[in-house]
Write a protein that holds these residues in place. Structure first.
Motif, PDB file in Angstrom:
ATOM      1  N   SER A   1       0.825  -1.207   0.000  1.00 57.26           N
ATOM      2  CA  SER A   1       0.000   0.000   0.000  1.00 57.26           C
ATOM      3  C   SER A   1       0.861   1.259   0.000  1.00 57.26           C
ATOM      4  O   SER A   1       1.878   1.314   0.687  1.00 57.26           O
ATOM      5  CB  SER A   1      -0.913  -0.017   1.226  1.00 57.26           C
ATOM      6  N   ALA A   2       0.451   2.251  -0.791  1.00 62.12           N
ATOM      7  CA  ALA A   2       1.153   3.533  -0.906  1.00 62.12           C
ATOM      8  C   ALA A   2       2.558   3.386  -1.474  1.00 62.12           C
ATOM      9  O   ALA A   2       3.434   4.209  -1.207  1.00 62.12           O
ATOM     10  CB  ALA A   2       1.202   4.243   0.441  1.00 62.12           C
ATOM     11  N   MET A   3       2.787   2.342  -2.249  1.00 62.19           N
ATOM     12  CA  MET A   3       4.100   2.100  -2.852  1.00 62.19           C
ATOM     13  C   MET A   3       4.525   3.297  -3.726  1.00 62.19           C
ATOM     14  O   MET A   3       3.753   3.778  -4.555  1.00 62.19           O
ATOM     15  CB  MET A   3       4.010   0.827  -3.705  1.00 62.19           C
ATOM     16  N   LEU A   4       5.721   3.806  -3.489  1.00 68.42           N
ATOM     17  CA  LEU A   4       6.312   4.939  -4.201  1.00 68.42           C
ATOM     18  C   LEU A   4       5.630   6.274  -3.913  1.00 68.42           C
ATOM     19  O   LEU A   4       5.944   7.283  -4.543  1.00 68.42           O
ATOM     20  CB  LEU A   4       6.334   4.705  -5.724  1.00 68.42           C
ATOM     21  N   SER A   5       4.687   6.305  -2.960  1.00 67.11           N
ATOM     22  CA  SER A   5       4.004   7.578  -2.695  1.00 67.11           C
ATOM     23  C   SER A   5       4.962   8.630  -2.155  1.00 67.11           C
ATOM     24  O   SER A   5       4.806   9.824  -2.424  1.00 67.11           O
ATOM     25  CB  SER A   5       2.848   7.369  -1.710  1.00 67.11           C
ATOM     26  N   ASP A   6       5.982   8.196  -1.376  1.00 67.54           N
ATOM     27  CA  ASP A   6       6.945   9.160  -0.859  1.00 67.54           C
ATOM     28  C   ASP A   6       7.733   9.809  -1.994  1.00 67.54           C
ATOM     29  O   ASP A   6       7.995  11.005  -1.981  1.00 67.54           O
ATOM     30  CB  ASP A   6       7.872   8.503   0.162  1.00 67.54           C
ATOM     31  N   MET A   7       8.095   9.003  -3.013  1.00 64.20           N
ATOM     32  CA  MET A   7       8.823   9.566  -4.159  1.00 64.20           C
ATOM     33  C   MET A   7       7.903  10.417  -5.033  1.00 64.20           C
ATOM     34  O   MET A   7       8.325  11.426  -5.599  1.00 64.20           O
ATOM     35  CB  MET A   7       9.445   8.446  -4.989  1.00 64.20           C
ATOM     36  N   ALA A   8       6.630  10.017  -5.111  1.00 62.96           N
ATOM     37  CA  ALA A   8       5.674  10.777  -5.918  1.00 62.96           C
ATOM     38  C   ALA A   8       5.426  12.162  -5.327  1.00 62.96           C
ATOM     39  O   ALA A   8       5.026  13.081  -6.042  1.00 62.96           O
ATOM     40  CB  ALA A   8       4.357  10.013  -6.036  1.00 62.96           C
ATOM     41  N   GLN A   9       5.667  12.322  -4.029  1.00 66.11           N
ATOM     42  CA  GLN A   9       5.497  13.627  -3.405  1.00 66.11           C
ATOM     43  C   GLN A   9       6.671  14.557  -3.698  1.00 66.11           C
ATOM     44  O   GLN A   9       6.546  15.769  -3.563  1.00 66.11           O
ATOM     45  CB  GLN A   9       5.340  13.457  -1.895  1.00 66.11           C
ATOM     46  N   CYS A  10       7.797  13.986  -4.101  1.00 62.00           N
ATOM     47  CA  CYS A  10       9.011  14.772  -4.312  1.00 62.00           C
ATOM     48  C   CYS A  10       9.389  14.961  -5.770  1.00 62.00           C
ATOM     49  O   CYS A  10      10.059  15.931  -6.111  1.00 62.00           O
ATOM     50  CB  CYS A  10      10.186  14.118  -3.574  1.00 62.00           C
ATOM     51  N   PHE A  11       8.968  14.032  -6.634  1.00 59.92           N
ATOM     52  CA  PHE A  11       9.433  14.053  -8.024  1.00 59.92           C
ATOM     53  C   PHE A  11       8.266  14.062  -9.005  1.00 59.92           C
ATOM     54  O   PHE A  11       7.415  13.171  -8.987  1.00 59.92           O
ATOM     55  CB  PHE A  11      10.332  12.849  -8.303  1.00 59.92           C
ATOM     56  N   ASP A  12       8.255  15.081  -9.861  1.00 62.68           N
ATOM     57  CA  ASP A  12       7.184  15.209 -10.855  1.00 62.68           C
ATOM     58  C   ASP A  12       7.107  13.989 -11.764  1.00 62.68           C
ATOM     59  O   ASP A  12       6.019  13.525 -12.098  1.00 62.68           O
ATOM     60  CB  ASP A  12       7.407  16.461 -11.704  1.00 62.68           C
ATOM     61  N   ASP A  13       8.261  13.458 -12.172  1.00 57.34           N
ATOM     62  CA  ASP A  13       8.266  12.332 -13.116  1.00 57.34           C
ATOM     63  C   ASP A  13       7.588  11.108 -12.515  1.00 57.34           C
ATOM     64  O   ASP A  13       6.825  10.409 -13.189  1.00 57.34           O
ATOM     65  CB  ASP A  13       9.706  11.975 -13.515  1.00 57.34           C
ATOM     66  N   VAL A  14       7.846  10.839 -11.245  1.00 53.51           N
ATOM     67  CA  VAL A  14       7.226   9.687 -10.581  1.00 53.51           C
ATOM     68  C   VAL A  14       5.720   9.897 -10.474  1.00 53.51           C
ATOM     69  O   VAL A  14       4.926   9.011 -10.760  1.00 53.51           O
ATOM     70  CB  VAL A  14       7.841   9.461  -9.188  1.00 53.51           C
ATOM     71  N   ARG A  15       5.331  11.095 -10.080  1.00 52.63           N
ATOM     72  CA  ARG A  15       3.912  11.392  -9.918  1.00 52.63           C
ATOM     73  C   ARG A  15       3.185  11.305 -11.263  1.00 52.63           C
ATOM     74  O   ARG A  15       2.090  10.759 -11.366  1.00 52.63           O
ATOM     75  CB  ARG A  15       3.736  12.769  -9.287  1.00 52.63           C
ATOM     76  N   ASP A  16       3.782  11.848 -12.292  1.00 54.61           N
ATOM     77  CA  ASP A  16       3.163  11.787 -13.624  1.00 54.61           C
ATOM     78  C   ASP A  16       3.014  10.357 -14.107  1.00 54.61           C
ATOM     79  O   ASP A  16       2.014  10.005 -14.733  1.00 54.61           O
ATOM     80  CB  ASP A  16       3.991  12.600 -14.628  1.00 54.61           C
TER      81      ASP A  16
END
Length: 585
Positions: free
Chosen positions: A570-585
């Motif tokens: 659950s919430a896998m990579l959510s911490d990186m998605a909060q910091c990096f636009d590429d991950v979030r996109d």
């Protein structure tokens, strides 16, 4: 933008506390004064959101005589400080900039404050005390009575011409205009809890009508007199358990707080043309009154709904495109229930298993700062849009009686990346409802892609710090140099430290990498590394604390291995998605 709220001396600390879920509620510094009110039953609780040791102001910085401070209203001076910080953040504090078309409007309550108290005590209270003494002790002569008057006056701040400006409420904006050389309009708005959003709306009107090119707006409630807590106690609005927990089961009221927040506004087209940094775009502010409603101080679902409806109609935004609502959310059960009903009437009922609009209230962390409350919500929502993060609020078990599960809303109690369809702008709504039946709702949108963006207010939770040298002995010497540097430069952030080390790492075969969250932790890890390197032995090692060492480069190629089914969480990579636009996109 700039602000000062409980345990947050600036904008960065305010956002850091929100993301960290910091409960900034405390007792006042002067606990003896609070105890006197508690003992007599005039206030229900001493707890609130107090600025405490954040009352810092250097009058010399603004060309103000120190003799004019004592006895005046502290809010005036902190408002000047924060207004200057906001103007600096916007890039317009330069003395050479012509502020001919710059104005300021602030929301501020005109109830009793320290300046007015000084005036009343020096004259009315002292006169009445002497009259009572004369009636009780008729044998006292004129000289003795004058001696008593002088003794009483000596206990008070002097009511001199120097402090006179600090006794007049609207001099708050006048002082700011004077010290920052603003030549546009300056005035206060008093609409209780709706004050700051109405000030923002007034500032937007100034810009839209072309009367001003730049406007400063905000809300100020920097010094909270105990008398306000007495009023809220009489109304039965304060929490007996000393917590503000909007929408939570068992919530029993609100708490009062101190703080101030100020933003700098400009028409979007002009801001883009001038290359200004933009946190967020204000699409519009809706406002309404309750009419007769159900009572003079009771919330009205119809009145609140009307303000929200007007906001979206006037800004031409579809409410279904909103992803975050920063609620008024005081923690008073009736108020919270009314607010949820009004939001439901605009955003609709739930059609899926879960809600789609995050609901929050910053009051759960800083309490209710009355005229500065709407600005706290506006700044929080703007930073959420800027960072593309859904910020948390403090709330345990949600009160089922509020009916939130029947709406498109859900209480967001953890930090999440704000995911939206590609090309769809993130949008937020901010509620602020005032006593006397005055309601406001602001509609915000994330800054355009083409806009210059301010820096992130929140550093990454940890940084990678790297060192290298040709030999083990040289690496030990390098570590000692870094430790000395860290001791001498206590002003550096972890980002600065990591970047400096990476820029000087070199190509040495002996390499040390450390994952650190702060300078003190890094220093401690470096000390541990020195001990391990001094003992000799292993040519490579790693620790659970985040240190990795090798005396020689790794041989071969690097491969990333992607495990198959069953490895997700659950919430896998959510911490990186909060910091990096590429991950979030």
């Amino acid at each position: 933008m700039a602000c000062m709220y409980p345990q947050a001396p600036n904008l960065q600390a305010f956002w850091r506390n929100i993301i960290g879920g910091v409960d900034a509620i405390s007792e006042p510094v002067d606990s003896w004064d609070a105890q006197r009110y508690l003992d007599t039953g005039r206030i229900k609780t001493p707890y609130g959101g107090y600025l405490r040791d954040l009352y810092r102001f250097d009058p010399r910085e603004f060309g103000i005589m120190p003799s004019s401070l004592d006895g005046g209203e502290p809010d005036q001076f902190l408002a000047l400080k924060v207004a200057a910080e906001a103007l600096k953040d916007a890039g317009y504090l330069d003395p050479s900039y012509d502020h001919r078309d710059t104005g300021i409007v602030l929301g501020h309550s005109t109830y009793l404050h320290r300046g007015q108290g000084t005036l009343i005590q020096n004259h009315i209270v002292v006169d009445q005390t002497v009259e009572i003494l004369q009636a009780a002790c008729p044998h006292l002569g004129p000289e003795q009575l004058e001696s008593v008057r002088a003794l009483l006056a000596k206990k008070l701040p002097a009511a001199t011409p120097d402090i006179a400006p600090g006794l007049v409420p609207n001099v708050m904006t006048g002082r700011i205009a004077n010290r920052l050389n603003l030549k546009g309009p300056n005035y206060l708005v008093d609409a209780a809890c709706s004050s700051s959003l109405l000030a923002v709306n007034a500032a937007m009107d100034e810009l839209r009508l072309g009367r001003s090119k730049l406007m400063i707006a905000g809300g100020v409630n920097a010094s909270l007199p105990a008398e306000v807590a007495v009023i809220f106690t009489q109304l039965g609005a304060l929490s007996g358990r000393g917590k503000v927990r909007p929408f939570e089961k068992g919530s029993d009221g609100t708490l009062l707080g101190e703080g101030l927040g100020i933003v700098v506004l400009k028409l979007l087209d002009e801001a883009l043309a001038d290359g200004d940094r933009i946190y967020a775009v204000l699409r519009g502010v809706g406002q309404s009154s309750d009419g007769r409603g159900t009572g003079l101080l009771a919330p009205s679902m119809e009145g609140e709904s009307l303000a929200v409806q007007r906001a979206y109609a006037e800004s031409r935004v579809d409410p279904s495109t909103v992803g975050l609502v920063e609620a008024h959310g005081t923690g008073i059960p009736l108020g919270d229930k009314t607010e949820i009903a009004s939001l439901k009437s605009v955003f609709g009922t739930r059609t899926a298993a879960q809600g789609s609009i995050a609901l929050g209230s910053v009051k759960s962390m800083i309490s209710h700062t009355i005229p500065a409350a709407g600005m706290a919500g506006l700044i929080k929502a703007s930073l959420a849009l800027h960072h593309k993060v859904l910020p948390p609020m403090l709330c345990g078990e949600v009160n089922p009686e509020l009916g939130i599960d029947d709406t498109t809303l859900y209480v967001n109690n953890e930090t999440r990346p704000w995911i939206t369809p590609q090309g769809a702008p993130r949008r937020a709504g901010v509620n602020s409802f005032g006593f006397g039946g005055i309601n406001t709702h602001a509609v915000l949108e994330e800054a355009p892609v083409a806009a210059a963006k301010p820096a992130r207010c929140l550093p990454w939770p940890s940084e990678l710090c790297v060192l290298a040298a040709e030999t083990n002995e040289a690496l030990v010497e390098r570590i000692a140099q870094v430790q000395a540097w860290l001791t001498a430069r206590t002003d550096l952030s972890m980002g600065d430290i990591a970047a400096s080390l990476a820029g000087q790492v070199g190509e040495g075969a002996c390499r040390l990498a450390i994952v650190a969250s702060d300078a003190a932790g890094l220093n401690k890890q470096l000390q541990q590394a020195l001990k391990k390197l001094g003992s000799g032995g292993a040519t490579s090692w790693a620790t659970r604390g985040g240190m990795f060492y090798s005396a020689q480069p790794l041989e071969g190629k690097l491969a990333f291995i992607f495990p198959g089914e069953g490895s997700q969480y659950s919430a896998m990579l959510s911490d990186m998605a909060q910091c990096f636009d590429d991950v979030r996109d």
